[in-house]
Structures are given as C-alpha cells and as structure tokens.
Scaffold this active site. Structure first.
Site, PDB file in Angstrom:
ATOM      1  CG  HIS A  17      -1.930  -0.995   1.351  1.00 37.97           C
ATOM      2  ND1 HIS A  17      -2.120  -1.718   2.501  1.00 37.97           N
ATOM      3  CD2 HIS A  17      -2.847  -1.434   0.461  1.00 37.97           C
ATOM      4  CE1 HIS A  17      -3.130  -2.550   2.312  1.00 37.97           C
ATOM      5  NE2 HIS A  17      -3.588  -2.408   1.085  1.00 37.97           N
ATOM      6  CE  LYS A  41     -10.971  -5.985   1.280  1.00 38.87           C
ATOM      7  NZ  LYS A  41      -9.685  -5.301   1.236  1.00 38.87           N
ATOM      8  NE  ARG A  91      -2.766  -7.884  -4.190  1.00 38.70           N
ATOM      9  CZ  ARG A  91      -3.552  -8.371  -3.261  1.00 38.70           C
ATOM     10  NH1 ARG A  91      -3.067  -8.753  -2.109  1.00 38.70           N
ATOM     11  NH2 ARG A  91      -4.842  -8.508  -3.470  1.00 38.70           N
ATOM     12  CB  SER A 129      -4.598  -6.162   4.741  1.00 36.32           C
ATOM     13  OG  SER A 129      -4.173  -4.907   4.310  1.00 36.32           O
TER      14      SER A 129
END
Length: 163
Positions: A17, A41, A91, A129
C-alpha cells in the site's frame, strides 16, 4: 493542481500500500488516501479512524498526501474532493478483473473520474493485509511486510487474539 484518490480498507496498511501511495505522491499534486467502508470485508482489526492514523504516521514524509475516512461511494467522495482519478495498485491479473469492474462502475457514477492502475513492485505481488494478519496471528515476523512506523501497533493488536 491534480488530486487523486488512493482508496482502500487498509486493515492494516502494508508496504505494498505504502509503495503505491508514495509513487502516486511523486506523480500527482495531491493524493488523498481514502479509508473506505467495504461491505464485502468483515472482521476488521482496526477501526477506520485507527487505520487512518496508522497511514498518517507512515506518510508524514509526503507533504502532498492527506488521509480521510469515508463510508459512502468512492465516486461521490472523489466528486466532493474534485479528484480527477482513482489510483489502484495491481498485484496480479485476478486484481485487474475486479478493479476493472469497479473502474467502470465509478465512471458510470462519476463521468469525470478516471482510474489509473499502478502495478506493484515484484516483492509485493504476494502481499495483502489478510496475509499479514494471518502471519501475525500465528506468531510470524511481519517486519518485511508492514511499515516500521506501525509494525509494533499491528503486532500488539493482532497477537492479542492469540492464546
């Protein structure tokens, strides 16, 4: 003055990040890191305000970066801040599919908003994360994965749940 938004949930912020934020800071006049609510989430370790504070500590060396918390639509957040673009880090190809759909939705909701994709550095392609939290929960060393300024806070919070 071009303002862009770097959105995310950042629970917790990772070196991946931070790299995207730093690179955005070098490219644009103003960068707003938006800690946003993501209904997909669950089980956050840090409150939105705590996540924002962790990010502020990691970005204090970047004078054109500010951090805000919001629970609404990204397209509306961008409109309120006169942002010209959203910057998203990628990514892998699997990230692109989801982010491409989000970019199209944001464009439909705010026709003036562009999305810019920045590929992550190769050493961060596996980093998320969720992975950081798993490693930490199991007692692993996360020093290579999170900014040094906040590592101890992350470890303290996440390891608290381990018996």
């Amino acid at each position: 003055m071009k303002t862009v938004i770097c959105p995310g949930s950042f629970d917790p912020i990772t070196n991946g990040h931070l790299n995207i934020i730093e690179r955005s800071s070098a490219l644009f006049d103003n960068v707003i890191v938006a800690v946003l609510y993501n209904p997909a989430k669950q089980n956050f370790c840090f409150s939105p305000e705590e996540r924002a504070e962790l990010i502020r500590r990691c970005t204090k060396h970047l004078p054109n970066v500010k951090v805000e918390v919001d629970s609404g639509l990204l397209a509306e957040f961008a409109r309120r801040h006169d942002a010209v673009a959203v910057v998203k880090g990628l990514r892998a190809m699997s990230d692109f599919e989801y982010e491409f759909q989000q970019a199209q939705l944001n464009k439909k909701l705010n026709n003036n908003l562009e999305t810019i994709f920045i590929t992550t550095k190769s050493e961060n392609t596996y980093l998320s994360s969720s992975v950081v939290k798993q490693i930490c929960e199991l007692g692993g060393d996360i020093s290579d994965f999170v900014p040094e300024e906040v590592r101890d806070d992350i470890v303290k919070r996440i390891k608290r749940g381990v018996n």
